[in-house]
Design an enzyme around this catalytic site. Sequence first.
Site, PDB file in Angstrom:
ATOM      1  N   GLU A  28     -22.961  12.508  16.379  1.00  0.00           N
ATOM      2  CA  GLU A  28     -23.078  13.989  15.288  1.00  0.00           C
ATOM      3  C   GLU A  28     -21.959  13.859  14.117  1.00  0.00           C
ATOM      4  OE1 GLU A  28     -19.685  16.636  16.016  1.00  0.00           O
ATOM      5  OE2 GLU A  28     -20.939  18.013  17.492  1.00  0.00           O
ATOM      6  N   GLN A  47     -27.419  22.007  -2.159  1.00  0.00           N
ATOM      7  CA  GLN A  47     -28.426  21.129  -2.794  1.00  0.00           C
ATOM      8  C   GLN A  47     -27.773  19.968  -1.780  1.00  0.00           C
ATOM      9  OE1 GLN A  47     -28.789  20.605  -6.874  1.00  0.00           O
ATOM     10  NE2 GLN A  47     -29.412  18.302  -6.556  1.00  0.00           N
ATOM     11  N   VAL A  48     -28.886  19.029  -1.300  1.00  0.00           N
ATOM     12  CA  VAL A  48     -29.003  18.185  -0.361  1.00  0.00           C
ATOM     13  C   VAL A  48     -29.603  16.947  -1.677  1.00  0.00           C
ATOM     14  CG1 VAL A  48     -29.203  17.093   1.824  1.00  0.00           C
ATOM     15  CG2 VAL A  48     -28.547  18.971   1.335  1.00  0.00           C
ATOM     16  N   ASN A  49     -29.210  15.739  -1.252  1.00  0.00           N
ATOM     17  CA  ASN A  49     -29.657  14.742  -2.119  1.00  0.00           C
ATOM     18  C   ASN A  49     -30.001  13.711  -1.011  1.00  0.00           C
ATOM     19  OD1 ASN A  49     -29.754  16.148  -4.887  1.00  0.00           O
ATOM     20  ND2 ASN A  49     -27.674  15.472  -4.814  1.00  0.00           N
ATOM     21  N   HIS A  62     -20.255   8.489 -11.290  1.00  0.00           N
ATOM     22  CA  HIS A  62     -20.318   9.937 -11.581  1.00  0.00           C
ATOM     23  C   HIS A  62     -19.344  10.979 -11.015  1.00  0.00           C
ATOM     24  CE1 HIS A  62     -24.618   8.481 -10.423  1.00  0.00           C
ATOM     25  NE2 HIS A  62     -24.680   7.573 -12.291  1.00  0.00           N
ATOM     26  N   LYS A  72     -18.898  16.280  -2.855  1.00  0.00           N
ATOM     27  CA  LYS A  72     -19.653  15.859  -1.590  1.00  0.00           C
ATOM     28  C   LYS A  72     -19.579  14.839  -0.363  1.00  0.00           C
ATOM     29  CE  LYS A  72     -21.877  13.939  -6.156  1.00  0.00           C
ATOM     30  NZ  LYS A  72     -21.346  11.900  -6.957  1.00  0.00           N
ATOM     31  N   HIS A 119     -17.441   9.153  -8.292  1.00  0.00           N
ATOM     32  CA  HIS A 119     -18.555   8.753  -6.947  1.00  0.00           C
ATOM     33  C   HIS A 119     -19.339   7.179  -7.397  1.00  0.00           C
ATOM     34  CE1 HIS A 119     -21.059   8.628  -4.021  1.00  0.00           C
ATOM     35  NE2 HIS A 119     -20.256   8.648  -3.033  1.00  0.00           N
ATOM     36  N   TYR A 132     -26.833  12.722   0.280  1.00  0.00           N
ATOM     37  CA  TYR A 132     -25.285  13.494  -0.089  1.00  0.00           C
ATOM     38  C   TYR A 132     -25.614  14.611   0.755  1.00  0.00           C
ATOM     39  CZ  TYR A 132     -25.275   9.419  -3.483  1.00  0.00           C
ATOM     40  OH  TYR A 132     -25.345   8.638  -4.013  1.00  0.00           O
ATOM     41  N   ASP A 143     -22.067  17.151 -15.706  1.00  0.00           N
ATOM     42  CA  ASP A 143     -21.955  15.765 -14.779  1.00  0.00           C
ATOM     43  C   ASP A 143     -21.861  14.852 -16.036  1.00  0.00           C
ATOM     44  OD1 ASP A 143     -22.640  16.142 -12.577  1.00  0.00           O
ATOM     45  OD2 ASP A 143     -24.859  16.010 -12.932  1.00  0.00           O
ATOM     46  N   ARG A 166     -26.329 -13.742  -2.213  1.00  0.00           N
ATOM     47  CA  ARG A 166     -26.259 -13.527  -3.562  1.00  0.00           C
ATOM     48  C   ARG A 166     -26.567 -11.944  -4.591  1.00  0.00           C
ATOM     49  NH1 ARG A 166     -21.664 -14.072  -6.847  1.00  0.00           N
ATOM     50  NH2 ARG A 166     -21.883 -13.402  -9.233  1.00  0.00           N
TER      51      ARG A 166
END
Length: 184
Positions: A28, A47-49, A62, A72, A119, A132, A143, A166
């Site tokens: 959960e 909104q969902v990204n 950002h 977020k 972020h 997100y 933005d 690496r």
Amino acid sequence: MRISEMSVPGAWVFSPTVHGDDRGCFAETFRASEFEKVTGRPFDLLQVNTSVSAAGVLRGIHYTDDPPGQAKYVTCVRGAFLDVVIDLRAGSPTFGRWDSVLLDDRDRRSVFISEGLGHAVLSLADDSTLTYLCSLEYSPEYDHDLDAFDPDLAIDWPAAGRDGQRLTYLRSPKDAAAPRLRDR
């Protein structure tokens, strides 16, 4: 679920209990009542990204003008990321401070990032996937970006990925051209 505030006020790590058996696992990763109890606010989802990244992809730093601000709630559903939160709130006693947490498909942690915080995420494995949950719809006029390699921030980006190989950092042209904190 264990919830702890990061060293950047306004950012929390949510560590769920992962239940596994021979079928797979279940966790959960968000519960509104627990979220509100800890943060003192509701999370208004607008909104969902989802982003999928190769190892070494660095997205950010950002941030969104505050107000209106964008909060977020970020969860890794596949692979691994180093998730970095930076305090960009003018007048904040922790302005310019950053903190990080590993988000991966093993521990299933999520991080909540309040309005006014910057972020960035670094993918530590190929095909790593983030979801997100956002409190503001995408609004390009609000933005902004900062240079993730700004020496004044001195973020300690890892040199190796989840498999120990690496990393070669890969940024978008927009992120690579982003200004330093002192120039924003």
